[in-house]
Structures are given as structure tokens and as C-alpha cells.
Enzyme design. Structure first.
Site, short mmCIF file in Angstrom:
data_model
loop_
_atom_site.label_atom_id
_atom_site.label_comp_id
_atom_site.label_asym_id
_atom_site.label_seq_id
_atom_site.Cartn_x
_atom_site.Cartn_y
_atom_site.Cartn_z
N LYS A 105 -2.63 6.94 1.39
CA LYS A 105 -2.42 7.27 2.80
C LYS A 105 -1.50 8.48 2.88
O LYS A 105 -0.28 8.35 3.01
CB LYS A 105 -1.84 6.07 3.54
CG LYS A 105 -2.14 6.10 5.03
CD LYS A 105 -1.90 4.76 5.67
CE LYS A 105 -2.16 4.80 7.16
NZ LYS A 105 -3.59 4.86 7.50
N ARG B 188 0.84 -1.21 0.00
CA ARG B 188 0.00 0.00 0.00
C ARG B 188 0.87 1.26 0.00
O ARG B 188 0.53 2.26 -0.65
CB ARG B 188 -0.93 -0.03 1.22
CG ARG B 188 -2.01 1.03 1.18
CD ARG B 188 -3.01 0.84 2.28
NE ARG B 188 -2.44 1.10 3.60
CZ ARG B 188 -3.08 0.86 4.75
NH1 ARG B 188 -4.30 0.34 4.74
NH2 ARG B 188 -2.50 1.13 5.89
N GLU C 106 -16.07 6.40 4.79
CA GLU C 106 -15.29 6.03 5.99
C GLU C 106 -15.18 7.25 6.88
O GLU C 106 -15.72 8.30 6.58
CB GLU C 106 -13.92 5.46 5.62
CG GLU C 106 -12.97 6.46 4.97
CD GLU C 106 -11.51 5.98 4.96
OE1 GLU C 106 -11.08 5.33 5.92
OE2 GLU C 106 -10.81 6.30 4.00
C1 LIG Z 1 -4.73 4.14 7.78
C2 LIG Z 1 -6.14 4.46 7.49
C3 LIG Z 1 -7.19 3.55 7.75
C4 LIG Z 1 -6.98 2.23 8.43
O1 LIG Z 1 -6.16 1.38 7.72
P1 LIG Z 1 -5.45 0.17 8.47
O2 LIG Z 1 -4.60 -0.44 7.43
O3 LIG Z 1 -6.51 -0.72 8.95
O4 LIG Z 1 -4.67 0.76 9.60
C5 LIG Z 1 -8.47 3.91 7.39
N1 LIG Z 1 -8.73 5.10 6.81
C6 LIG Z 1 -7.76 5.99 6.56
C7 LIG Z 1 -8.11 7.27 5.93
C8 LIG Z 1 -6.44 5.70 6.89
O5 LIG Z 1 -5.49 6.61 6.63
#
Ligand SMILES: *Cc1c(COP(=O)(O)O)cnc(C)c1O
Length: 335
Positions: A178, A76, A212
Site C-alpha cells: 500500500k 499489512r 483490481e
Molecule cells: C487500500 C487498497 C484497497 C482496499 O483495501 P481495504 O483494506 O479493503 O481498504 C484495494 N486496492 C488498493 C490498491 C488499495 O490501496
């Protein structure tokens, strides 16, 4: 051994670094954590050419330390770098750098329920404020480690979460990246919800469709079902989300990846559970949704049994108390 410092404010002494000079990557190095000198014209400071990852290293009962789903996180990270047009050294080199950094900080890995939070970060370092329309050719990658305690020290408590149906969290094409830029975009809406409704976070439902929160994926839970939106690039493909879907399905629950609209969410919460999934909190129960400014209790308003069950099942795999999914644990040291 470190114990329960506030999340993200205490750092283990060593960090991993690699840098790209425009033609090749430096050898990986593990060095003391110290300030990074930066020219004021650094690309990332002006044009947000930066992305990161967040994963954890856990102690297992046999004295080993394991990174949880290292491969997934590094893949990722590479995808985020690609979308930001940043140089990336390759997944193998990054996996090795992360593992070496944690190995250097091994004494700093707390016992469960604590863990070592690992924050790989990549920034564009060109000295060029004229590069608004071009990517950074140079980059710095560093891996910072932070011992963290139980996210819910003092007990798991249900959250108050506001539902936002108007403004999106970020842009659709960057939803799965991210990057800090996505976080600041959600911040104004989140601060408003805090002020108006005493909400701790916001569930974004642009166009009335479940997306989300600012930093965690949303799952709808009942005794026999887990429902969550499908990966469409508009939100972060959480590793926690993926792990929970797998464990839920293996435990006999029906897993549905599909769109959820506001009417369904309203109906769902009358006697079911909603929870937030992410590395930091694992799975956090939602006790109250604020919809159109009105409090709507989720289930009993307390921590739901399915949320607790799944949370414990995932934690058991992470710390290696369960022998389930050994391929999700990358050993840093073996006993
Ligand atoms: C990091 C993140 C998550 C959660 O991802 P994980 O891999 O489960 O830690 C969810 N939403 C956003 C916007 C993120 O940056």
C-alpha cells in the site's frame, strides 16, 4: 459532531507520531496536527520510500467507538514497510499509537453512516539524495485522522468503469504494497479513461486476467456466488475483500477465489453484478463496464440487490449493530 465533509479534506486536531533515528524509536506522542518540516533531500520525496494504511473507527449504538480490523491493517502496514525496506516499530506499538490517536480525537468520530478515517503513514526521512540504491535508515510514522461522511451521500449510484487489458496497474512484485507509488502508476490510465469514456475508475486486466482497480478490489456477485481473483501478490489484499468473503460464505453463498478472464467477465455481467470493495466506499456497485471502448451494461445497470445486501451486512458488523464477528472490532473506549 462533524458531519459529511468531503472525504479526506478535513482533519481531526490530534495526530500520533513516532520516529526512528537510525537506532531506536522515539516514545509515541499525540500532538496537534501541524506541518512536518522536511529537508528537501528527504528520502521519501525522491525515492518513494513511503507507505500507508487506511482504516476506520465507527461509533456503536452503545456509545462505544471501535476500530475495524485494526490487527489486519497493522499487519499489512508492517508488510508494506518490509517490502519498502523501511524501519517499523512493531505491530503492538503501532496498534497502541493508532488507538491513542483515535482516543484523543474521540469527539470527532461522526455518527454512522459517517466514521473516522484513520491514515497511518510511514516515510523514509534520511537527508540523502545519493541514496537511490540504499534504504532510508531513519523514518517518521504518523497517524492522521479524518472525519468522513457517507461515501454515497445522496444515494448509492452505479459506477462507469473502464476495463484496461493492456497496461498493468503497477508492477507484479509491488501489487500488494500500500504505497503511493502504486497510485501514481495507475493515474495516467485512469485520467485517460475519464477523458475518453467519462469513467470514474479503471479495472485493470493485464493479459486479460482480472486484477483490481487503482484503489479497490473487484468482486463478481450473483444471488448464490461471489467470485474474485486469488491473493497472488499482484494486487492489494483488501481487508474489505476478506471481510466480504467471510460474510458471504457465512450467509450460504459459494465463494470462489480464482482467475477471471475477459470472456467470463463479459458473460457474467449479462445478468449478474460487479462491485468494488475497499475501506472508503465499502462496496460500490458497477453499472457499466467500458470494454474495448464499448459500453456494456452490468445486470440491470442499476444497484444490484446482492451488492446492497452484502454492503449492509458489512456495515452492520462495522458499527456493531450486528453482534456478528465482535473480534473484528477493537474498542477505543467502552461505554
Ligand atoms: C487500500 C487498497 C484497497 C482496499 O483495501 P481495504 O483494506 O479493503 O481498504 C484495494 N486496492 C488498493 C490498491 C488499495 O490501496
Amino acid at each position: 459532531m462533524a458531519e459529511s465533509p468531503r472525504f479526506g479534506t478535513v482533519f481531526a486536531p490530534s495526530m500520533g507520531t513516532m520516529s526512528f533515528d537510525g537506532s531506536s524509536w522515539s516514545d509515541p506522542a499525540v500532538v496537534p496536527v501541524e506541518a512536518i518540516p522536511m529537508h528537501p533531500s528527504t528520502h521519501a520525496l525522491h525515492y518513494s520510500s513511503s507507505c500507508f494504511e487506511g482504516l476506520k473507527a465507527h461509533r456503536d449504538p452503545n456509545g462505544g467507538v471501535n476500530l475495524f480490523r485494526l490487527d489486519r491493517h497493522v499487519e499489512r502496514f508492517a508488510a508494506s514497510a518490509d517490502r519498502l525496506v523501511l524501519p517499523f516499530p512493531g505491530v503492538e506499538a503501532v496498534r497502541d499509537l493508532i488507538t491513542e490517536t483515535v482516543a484523543a480525537n474521540l469527539d470527532e468520530v461522526p455518527n454512522p453512516p459517517g466514521s473516522l478515517y484513520v491514515r497511518p503513514t510511514l516515510v523514509g526521512t534520511d537527508h540523502d539524495i545519493g541514496a537511490a540504491g540504499s534504504p532510508s535508515r531513519t523514518a517518521l510514522l504518523f497517524v492522521l485522522n479524518s472525519p468522513v461522511g457517507d461515501y454515497f451521500a445522496g444515494g448509492v449510484r452505479p459506477l462507469r468503469i473502464a476495463v484496461e487489458t493492456d497496461r498493468p496497474r503497477t508492477t507484479p512484485q509491488f501489487g500488494a504494497v500500500k504505497s503511493g507509488a502504486n497510485y501514481v502508476m495507475a493515474l495516467g490510465v485512469t485520467m485517460e479513461a475519464k477523458r475518453k469514456f467519462d469513467a470514474s475508475q479503471v479495472i485493470f486486466m493485464p493479459g486479460g486476467q482480472l486484477n483490481e482497480t487503482g484503489a479497490a478490489n473487484v468482486v463478481l456477485l450473483s444471488e448464490d456466488r461471489l467470485i474474485t481473483p486469488p491473493l497472488d501478490g499482484s494486487f492489494l489484499a483488501g481487508v474489505t475483500r476478506d471481510s466480504l468473503l467471510t460474510l458471504a460464505s457465512e450467509s450460504g453463498m459459494e465463494v470462489e477465489e480464482r482467475a477471471v478472464d475477459l470472456d467470463e467477465l463479459r458473460a457474467w455481467v449479462s445478468d449478474n453484478e460487479v462491485a468494488l470493495a475497499g475501506t472508503a466506499a465499502v462496496l460500490a456497485p458497477v453499472g457499466t463496464l467500458i470494454i474495448d471502448g464499448v459500453d456494456v451494461t452490468v445486470g440491470s445497470g442499476e444497484v444490484g440487490p446482492v451488492t446492497l445486501r452484502l454492503r449492509e451486512a458489512l456495515a452492520a458488523v462495522q458499527v456493531g449493530v450486528s453482534s456478528n464477528h465482535p473480534e473484528w472490532r477493537s474498542p477505543v473506549v467502552k461505554n
